[in-house]
Design a protein around this motif. Structure first.
Motif, PDB file in Angstrom:
ATOM      1  N   LYS A  89     -23.240  -4.794  -9.445  1.00  0.00           N
ATOM      2  CA  LYS A  89     -23.030  -5.592 -10.659  1.00  0.00           C
ATOM      3  C   LYS A  89     -21.887  -5.019 -11.495  1.00  0.00           C
ATOM      4  CE  LYS A  89     -27.604  -7.601 -11.149  1.00  0.00           C
ATOM      5  NZ  LYS A  89     -28.864  -7.620 -11.888  1.00  0.00           N
ATOM      6  N   LYS A  90     -21.820  -3.696 -11.580  1.00  0.00           N
ATOM      7  CA  LYS A  90     -20.761  -3.069 -12.375  1.00  0.00           C
ATOM      8  C   LYS A  90     -19.379  -3.297 -11.773  1.00  0.00           C
ATOM      9  CE  LYS A  90     -23.439   0.537 -14.653  1.00  0.00           C
ATOM     10  NZ  LYS A  90     -23.179   0.326 -16.043  1.00  0.00           N
ATOM     11  N   LEU A  91     -19.295  -3.372 -10.457  1.00  0.00           N
ATOM     12  CA  LEU A  91     -17.993  -3.506  -9.799  1.00  0.00           C
ATOM     13  C   LEU A  91     -17.673  -4.931  -9.336  1.00  0.00           C
ATOM     14  CD1 LEU A  91     -17.882  -0.215  -7.729  1.00  0.00           C
ATOM     15  CD2 LEU A  91     -16.669  -0.751  -9.830  1.00  0.00           C
ATOM     16  N   ALA A  92     -18.629  -5.843  -9.419  1.00  0.00           N
ATOM     17  CA  ALA A  92     -18.410  -7.208  -8.922  1.00  0.00           C
ATOM     18  C   ALA A  92     -17.213  -7.869  -9.595  1.00  0.00           C
ATOM     19  CB  ALA A  92     -19.666  -8.053  -9.106  1.00  0.00           C
ATOM     20  N   GLY A  93     -17.039  -7.662 -10.899  1.00  0.00           N
ATOM     21  CA  GLY A  93     -15.902  -8.261 -11.610  1.00  0.00           C
ATOM     22  C   GLY A  93     -14.565  -7.780 -11.071  1.00  0.00           C
ATOM     23  N   SER A  94     -14.486  -6.504 -10.756  1.00  0.00           N
ATOM     24  CA  SER A  94     -13.244  -5.954 -10.196  1.00  0.00           C
ATOM     25  C   SER A  94     -12.953  -6.554  -8.826  1.00  0.00           C
ATOM     26  CB  SER A  94     -13.345  -4.432 -10.083  1.00  0.00           C
ATOM     27  OG  SER A  94     -13.477  -3.853 -11.350  1.00  0.00           O
ATOM     28  N   TYR A  95     -13.980  -6.676  -7.998  1.00  0.00           N
ATOM     29  CA  TYR A  95     -13.772  -7.250  -6.669  1.00  0.00           C
ATOM     30  C   TYR A  95     -13.486  -8.745  -6.747  1.00  0.00           C
ATOM     31  CZ  TYR A  95     -14.572  -2.936  -4.254  1.00  0.00           C
ATOM     32  OH  TYR A  95     -14.423  -1.658  -3.778  1.00  0.00           O
ATOM     33  N   GLU A  96     -14.063  -9.416  -7.722  1.00  0.00           N
ATOM     34  CA  GLU A  96     -13.737 -10.830  -7.944  1.00  0.00           C
ATOM     35  C   GLU A  96     -12.251 -10.960  -8.280  1.00  0.00           C
ATOM     36  OE1 GLU A  96     -14.463 -14.842  -8.018  1.00  0.00           O
ATOM     37  OE2 GLU A  96     -16.060 -13.385  -7.717  1.00  0.00           O
ATOM     38  N   LYS A  97     -11.764 -10.061  -9.115  1.00  0.00           N
ATOM     39  CA  LYS A  97     -10.337 -10.071  -9.475  1.00  0.00           C
ATOM     40  C   LYS A  97      -9.471  -9.788  -8.243  1.00  0.00           C
ATOM     41  CE  LYS A  97      -8.206  -9.001 -13.511  1.00  0.00           C
ATOM     42  NZ  LYS A  97      -8.038  -8.214 -14.724  1.00  0.00           N
ATOM     43  N   ILE A  98      -9.885  -8.838  -7.411  1.00  0.00           N
ATOM     44  CA  ILE A  98      -9.142  -8.530  -6.184  1.00  0.00           C
ATOM     45  C   ILE A  98      -9.057  -9.775  -5.303  1.00  0.00           C
ATOM     46  CG2 ILE A  98      -9.267  -7.267  -3.982  1.00  0.00           C
ATOM     47  CD1 ILE A  98     -10.429  -4.891  -5.638  1.00  0.00           C
ATOM     48  N   LEU A  99     -10.173 -10.460  -5.110  1.00  0.00           N
ATOM     49  CA  LEU A  99     -10.185 -11.661  -4.275  1.00  0.00           C
ATOM     50  C   LEU A  99      -9.325 -12.769  -4.878  1.00  0.00           C
ATOM     51  CD1 LEU A  99     -13.915 -11.699  -3.166  1.00  0.00           C
ATOM     52  CD2 LEU A  99     -11.916 -11.187  -1.757  1.00  0.00           C
ATOM     53  N   ASN A 100      -9.407 -12.943  -6.194  1.00  0.00           N
ATOM     54  CA  ASN A 100      -8.574 -13.958  -6.851  1.00  0.00           C
ATOM     55  C   ASN A 100      -7.094 -13.620  -6.714  1.00  0.00           C
ATOM     56  OD1 ASN A 100     -10.768 -15.509  -7.633  1.00  0.00           O
ATOM     57  ND2 ASN A 100     -10.925 -14.546  -9.641  1.00  0.00           N
ATOM     58  N   ASN A 101      -6.736 -12.339  -6.856  1.00  0.00           N
ATOM     59  CA  ASN A 101      -5.339 -11.931  -6.691  1.00  0.00           C
ATOM     60  C   ASN A 101      -4.858 -12.161  -5.265  1.00  0.00           C
ATOM     61  OD1 ASN A 101      -5.117 -11.173  -9.362  1.00  0.00           O
ATOM     62  ND2 ASN A 101      -5.404  -8.994  -8.960  1.00  0.00           N
ATOM     63  N   LYS A 102      -5.717 -11.869  -4.289  1.00  0.00           N
ATOM     64  CA  LYS A 102      -5.339 -12.118  -2.892  1.00  0.00           C
ATOM     65  C   LYS A 102      -5.081 -13.609  -2.655  1.00  0.00           C
ATOM     66  CE  LYS A 102      -7.541  -8.219  -0.557  1.00  0.00           C
ATOM     67  NZ  LYS A 102      -6.444  -7.774   0.273  1.00  0.00           N
ATOM     68  N   ALA A 103      -5.949 -14.463  -3.206  1.00  0.00           N
ATOM     69  CA  ALA A 103      -5.773 -15.912  -3.047  1.00  0.00           C
ATOM     70  C   ALA A 103      -4.496 -16.373  -3.740  1.00  0.00           C
ATOM     71  CB  ALA A 103      -6.988 -16.647  -3.606  1.00  0.00           C
ATOM     72  N   GLU A 104      -4.235 -15.855  -4.931  1.00  0.00           N
ATOM     73  CA  GLU A 104      -3.022 -16.234  -5.658  1.00  0.00           C
ATOM     74  C   GLU A 104      -1.780 -15.754  -4.918  1.00  0.00           C
ATOM     75  OE1 GLU A 104      -0.952 -15.651 -10.032  1.00  0.00           O
ATOM     76  OE2 GLU A 104      -3.098 -15.298  -9.808  1.00  0.00           O
ATOM     77  N   ASN A 105      -1.812 -14.529  -4.393  1.00  0.00           N
ATOM     78  CA  ASN A 105      -0.682 -14.019  -3.616  1.00  0.00           C
ATOM     79  C   ASN A 105      -0.418 -14.882  -2.392  1.00  0.00           C
ATOM     80  OD1 ASN A 105      -0.122 -11.926  -5.361  1.00  0.00           O
ATOM     81  ND2 ASN A 105      -1.262 -10.410  -4.200  1.00  0.00           N
ATOM     82  N   GLN A 106      -1.484 -15.341  -1.745  1.00  0.00           N
ATOM     83  CA  GLN A 106      -1.319 -16.203  -0.576  1.00  0.00           C
ATOM     84  C   GLN A 106      -0.634 -17.502  -0.968  1.00  0.00           C
ATOM     85  OE1 GLN A 106      -1.828 -15.603   2.660  1.00  0.00           O
ATOM     86  NE2 GLN A 106      -1.054 -17.636   3.134  1.00  0.00           N
ATOM     87  N   LYS A 107      -1.066 -18.099  -2.080  1.00  0.00           N
ATOM     88  CA  LYS A 107      -0.445 -19.344  -2.550  1.00  0.00           C
ATOM     89  C   LYS A 107       1.022 -19.127  -2.924  1.00  0.00           C
ATOM     90  CE  LYS A 107      -4.684 -21.472  -4.203  1.00  0.00           C
ATOM     91  NZ  LYS A 107      -5.457 -21.870  -5.379  1.00  0.00           N
ATOM     92  N   LEU A 108       1.312 -18.012  -3.599  1.00  0.00           N
ATOM     93  CA  LEU A 108       2.690 -17.711  -3.977  1.00  0.00           C
ATOM     94  C   LEU A 108       3.560 -17.473  -2.748  1.00  0.00           C
ATOM     95  CD1 LEU A 108       2.060 -15.412  -7.064  1.00  0.00           C
ATOM     96  CD2 LEU A 108       3.068 -17.717  -7.088  1.00  0.00           C
ATOM     97  N   THR A 109       3.011 -16.818  -1.738  1.00  0.00           N
ATOM     98  CA  THR A 109       3.752 -16.595  -0.493  1.00  0.00           C
ATOM     99  C   THR A 109       4.059 -17.921   0.191  1.00  0.00           C
ATOM    100  OG1 THR A 109       2.761 -14.417  -0.210  1.00  0.00           O
ATOM    101  CG2 THR A 109       3.657 -15.465   1.769  1.00  0.00           C
TER     102      THR A 109
END
Length: 162
Positions: A89-109
């Motif tokens: 629970k404490k780290l879920a927000g950070s991993y959610e951000k990591i996944l969102n950044n990966k998805a955004e990077n894929q779209k930008l690529t």
């Protein structure tokens, strides 16, 4: 699970497209909401002893190889379920951000790969803007966005068909 990539792992970004793997890739199913289970698993697999155990088990052949059965028996420190849940629970927000950044990077690529050839062959060109970018983007006197971020594109430019 085989060859030079034995023991390497990663997080698969969110996708509406089904993801297929072959028999040489392990896939951990973490339920309907994997982000709630991901932090403990990733951090456990990142520990030196886990990676070293994979290399020991996978050695001895012409090409390193580890099976899913061998992966399953590598010991992990497993605290009580409540501690794991609190950790996740404490780290879920950070991993959610990591996944969102990966998805955004894929779209930008994908956007870059689509747009760059058109810029290079003249199908699309960059034109001047008649906007005051400094005030609209909260730029400081050095031309940086307040908060320390710099401009990605040159100021006074816009994309247009040409």
């Amino acid at each position: 699970m085989t060859g030079a990539t034995v023991g390497k792992f990663g997080i698969v970004p969110k996708s509406d497209t089904p993801i297929l793997v072959n028999q040489r890739v392990a896939h951990y199913r973490l339920g309907d909401n994997p982000i709630e289970e991901l932090p403990y698993l990733i951090n456990s697999m990142s520990q030196d002893y886990f990676r070293e155990t994979i290399f020991i088990v996978a050695s001895g052949a012409a090409q390193p190889n580890i099976s899913s059965d061998q992966l399953d028996v590598i010991p992990l420190v497993k605290p009580p379920k409540e501690i794991i849940q609190t950790f996740n629970k404490k780290l879920a927000g950070s991993y959610e951000k990591i996944l969102n950044n990966k998805a955004e990077n894929q779209k930008l690529t994908e956007l870059r790969d689509w747009l760059l050839p058109m810029l290079m062959n003249g199908q699309v060109r960059v034109e001047n803007l008649n906007l005051n970018l400094k005030s609209n983007l909260n730029l400081n006197d050095a031309g940086d966005v307040d908060g320390g971020l710099g401009m990605v594109a040159e100021s006074g430019s816009k994309y247009g068909k040409g």
